[in-house]
Scaffold this motif. Structure first.
Motif, PDB file in Angstrom:
ATOM      1  N   SER A  91       0.845  -1.191   0.000  1.00  0.00           N
ATOM      2  CA  SER A  91       0.000   0.000   0.000  1.00  0.00           C
ATOM      3  C   SER A  91       0.881   1.243   0.000  1.00  0.00           C
ATOM      4  N   THR A  92       0.338   2.341  -0.513  1.00  0.00           N
ATOM      5  CA  THR A  92       1.078   3.605  -0.464  1.00  0.00           C
ATOM      6  C   THR A  92       1.019   4.221   0.928  1.00  0.00           C
ATOM      7  N   ALA A  93       0.113   3.722   1.763  1.00  0.00           N
ATOM      8  CA  ALA A  93      -0.004   4.235   3.134  1.00  0.00           C
ATOM      9  C   ALA A  93       1.308   4.012   3.873  1.00  0.00           C
ATOM     10  N   GLY A  94       1.793   5.038   4.496  1.00  0.00           N
ATOM     11  CA  GLY A  94       3.033   4.932   5.249  1.00  0.00           C
ATOM     12  C   GLY A  94       4.267   5.355   4.476  1.00  0.00           C
ATOM     13  N   TRP A  95       4.134   5.530   3.150  1.00  0.00           N
ATOM     14  CA  TRP A  95       5.306   5.914   2.373  1.00  0.00           C
ATOM     15  C   TRP A  95       5.757   7.333   2.705  1.00  0.00           C
ATOM     16  N   GLN A  96       4.845   8.278   2.792  1.00  0.00           N
ATOM     17  CA  GLN A  96       5.191   9.670   3.102  1.00  0.00           C
ATOM     18  C   GLN A  96       5.831   9.783   4.475  1.00  0.00           C
ATOM     19  N   ASN A  97       5.241   9.127   5.460  1.00  0.00           N
ATOM     20  CA  ASN A  97       5.812   9.164   6.814  1.00  0.00           C
ATOM     21  C   ASN A  97       7.201   8.552   6.834  1.00  0.00           C
ATOM     22  N   SER A  98       7.393   7.496   6.053  1.00  0.00           N
ATOM     23  CA  SER A  98       8.680   6.813   6.070  1.00  0.00           C
ATOM     24  C   SER A  98       9.773   7.648   5.415  1.00  0.00           C
ATOM     25  N   SER A  99       9.406   8.465   4.422  1.00  0.00           N
ATOM     26  CA  SER A  99      10.439   9.257   3.766  1.00  0.00           C
ATOM     27  C   SER A  99      10.888  10.423   4.647  1.00  0.00           C
ATOM     28  N   VAL A 100       9.990  10.898   5.522  1.00  0.00           N
ATOM     29  CA  VAL A 100      10.360  11.967   6.443  1.00  0.00           C
ATOM     30  C   VAL A 100      11.293  11.412   7.520  1.00  0.00           C
ATOM     31  N   GLU A 101      10.896  10.324   8.091  1.00  0.00           N
ATOM     32  CA  GLU A 101      11.699   9.723   9.156  1.00  0.00           C
ATOM     33  C   GLU A 101      11.660   8.216   8.987  1.00  0.00           C
ATOM     34  N   ARG A 102      12.753   7.594   8.657  1.00  0.00           N
ATOM     35  CA  ARG A 102      12.808   6.157   8.382  1.00  0.00           C
ATOM     36  C   ARG A 102      12.855   5.350   9.675  1.00  0.00           C
ATOM     37  N   LYS A 103      11.804   5.461  10.469  1.00  0.00           N
ATOM     38  CA  LYS A 103      11.790   4.688  11.709  1.00  0.00           C
ATOM     39  C   LYS A 103      11.153   3.338  11.447  1.00  0.00           C
ATOM     40  N   GLN A 104      11.636   2.329  12.095  1.00  0.00           N
ATOM     41  CA  GLN A 104      11.156   0.978  11.895  1.00  0.00           C
ATOM     42  C   GLN A 104      10.109   0.655  12.949  1.00  0.00           C
ATOM     43  N   GLN A 105       8.938   0.225  12.495  1.00  0.00           N
ATOM     44  CA  GLN A 105       7.910  -0.184  13.433  1.00  0.00           C
ATOM     45  C   GLN A 105       8.230  -1.597  13.889  1.00  0.00           C
ATOM     46  N   GLN A 106       8.164  -1.809  15.170  1.00  0.00           N
ATOM     47  CA  GLN A 106       8.430  -3.133  15.721  1.00  0.00           C
ATOM     48  C   GLN A 106       7.134  -3.937  15.752  1.00  0.00           C
ATOM     49  N   THR A 107       7.255  -5.226  15.583  1.00  0.00           N
ATOM     50  CA  THR A 107       6.083  -6.073  15.729  1.00  0.00           C
ATOM     51  C   THR A 107       5.804  -6.241  17.212  1.00  0.00           C
ATOM     52  N   VAL A 108       4.565  -6.495  17.546  1.00  0.00           N
ATOM     53  CA  VAL A 108       4.213  -6.756  18.933  1.00  0.00           C
ATOM     54  C   VAL A 108       4.751  -8.136  19.256  1.00  0.00           C
TER      55      VAL A 108
END
Length: 184
Positions: A91-108
């Motif tokens: 999905s394109t969702a999350g692409w804009q946020n990722s380009s600003v700050e490439r933080k990795q979301q951790q799995t629960v």
């Protein structure tokens, strides 16, 4: 509190260490190698939830093209991962946020979930069984072995993970029934 032998404690600690290996971190390390440099430049793995990988793409066209090829991509990724993925969502969702700050979301981590029962679910080669009775028998055997020794729900007397009892004082099914009654 029950006393456990040293061997039991060591087995539990060993299994918990396997859970903490962070499959998402392992995936990030091999992502560019598996998908290639062009695809890697237009994608960003975001998270793994319930064995489904979420990947942000730079455009809807990338999301669509990768969705068509996700089966072969799953095969390649699962060769590199300890815990196999079931699916991939692009999905394109999350692409804009990722380009600003490439933080990795951790799995629960599984041990943080209230339904965690302390042992890894074995996933032998996922070959579908055509015999329904054999498949049901296999499933029954797994469920019995997983629920053996679990405390019972005070309402329905079904084996319940301790985290559910701590959180809701009943199993998740009974808790859901209580929540639905409160809404009505």
């Amino acid at each position: 509190m029950s006393l456990k032998s040293i061997n039991d404690v060591l087995r539990i600690l060993e299994k918990q260490a396997k859970w903490q290996e962070q499959p998402f971190q392992r995936l990030l390390k091999c992502w560019a190698e598996v998908v290639g440099p062009v695809v890697a430049a237009n994608t960003l793995p975001l998270s793994i939830q319930r064995d489904v990988l979420s990947v942000a793409t730079s455009s809807a066209a990338w999301a669509q093209n990768l969705t068509f090829g996700r089966t072969s991509l799953l095969v390649k990724l699962n060769k590199k991962l300890l815990t196999p993925l079931v699916d991939i969502r692009f999905s394109t969702a999350g692409w804009q946020n990722s380009s600003v700050e490439r933080k990795q979301q951790q799995t629960v981590s599984p041990h943080e979930h209230p339904s965690y029962i302390g042992d890894e679910i074995n996933r032998p080669n996922a070959t579908p069984t055509k015999d329904v009775n054999a498949a049901f028998g296999h499933w029954t055997k797994i469920v019995r072995s997983r629920s053996h020794g679990l405390p019972l729900c005070p309402q329905c007397q079904s084996p319940t993970p301790p985290g559910e009892l701590q959180r809701w004082e009943v199993c998740s099914v009974c808790a859901a029934k209580q929540f639905s009654k409160q809404k009505s």
